[in-house]
Write a protein that holds these residues in place. Structure first.
Motif, PDB file in Angstrom:
ATOM      1  N   ALA A  26     -83.821  28.621  17.858  1.00  0.00           N
ATOM      2  CA  ALA A  26     -82.970  27.707  18.618  1.00  0.00           C
ATOM      3  C   ALA A  26     -83.493  26.274  18.529  1.00  0.00           C
ATOM      4  N   ARG A  29     -82.485  24.871  15.243  1.00  0.00           N
ATOM      5  CA  ARG A  29     -81.079  24.473  15.277  1.00  0.00           C
ATOM      6  C   ARG A  29     -80.915  23.119  15.958  1.00  0.00           C
ATOM      7  N   GLN A  33     -79.426  19.701  14.221  1.00  0.00           N
ATOM      8  CA  GLN A  33     -78.247  19.027  14.763  1.00  0.00           C
ATOM      9  C   GLN A  33     -78.543  17.592  15.173  1.00  0.00           C
ATOM     10  N   MET A  82     -81.248  31.094  16.068  1.00  0.00           N
ATOM     11  CA  MET A  82     -80.659  29.906  15.476  1.00  0.00           C
ATOM     12  C   MET A  82     -79.131  29.927  15.595  1.00  0.00           C
ATOM     13  N   ILE A  83     -78.520  31.087  15.422  1.00  0.00           N
ATOM     14  CA  ILE A  83     -77.058  31.168  15.453  1.00  0.00           C
ATOM     15  C   ILE A  83     -76.538  31.847  16.723  1.00  0.00           C
ATOM     16  N   SER A  86     -73.709  30.206  18.769  1.00  0.00           N
ATOM     17  CA  SER A  86     -72.422  30.317  18.068  1.00  0.00           C
ATOM     18  C   SER A  86     -71.854  31.727  18.201  1.00  0.00           C
TER      19      SER A  86
END
Length: 126
Positions: A26, A29, A33, A82-83, A86
């Protein structure tokens, strides 16, 4: 301090290795971003960590990974961290769409899912 935190996580049923690997994912990520450090970013990182904690064992089993292979499970938890936000957002959208127009899936789709689960059980038995 770190031992206390890992003991607390383990005591409430959270695998510390999955939590910290998911948190690392996370954080990566967030760095990619380039967002400012806000409550939304922190809560997103926490959500990614929780997705890694709870989804890593399920995805590992689905992929046929050895649940005792620490490297594979930590790598998987990192990716899920990380995802994870989403994934959570996508699941909420699917649930909202279904709530607006509830339909049961076709029988063939359910049979395919059942067959996929049966195949994974056959792998475990061997």
């Amino acid at each position: 301090m770190f031992e206390t935190l890992t003991a607390l996580l383990a005591a409430i049923g959270i695998n510390p290795a999955h939590f910290f690997a998911g948190l690392a994912g996370a954080i990566v990520r967030i760095a990619i971003q380039g967002k400012k450090f806000t409550f939304e970013v922190v809560s997103g990182a926490f959500a990614g960590s929780l997705c890694a904690v709870y989804l890593a064992p399920l995805v590992a089993r689905w992929l046929g990974l050895d649940l005792l292979d620490a490297a594979a499970n930590s790598g998987l938890a990192f990716v899920l961290g990380m995802i994870g936000l989403s994934i959570a957002e996508g699941l909420v959208r699917v649930a909202q769409r279904w709530a607006a127009n509830p339909k049961l899936p076709k029988v063939g789709i359910l049979a395919d899912a059942r067959d996929a689960l049966d195949m994974s059980k056959d792998k475990d038995d061997q």
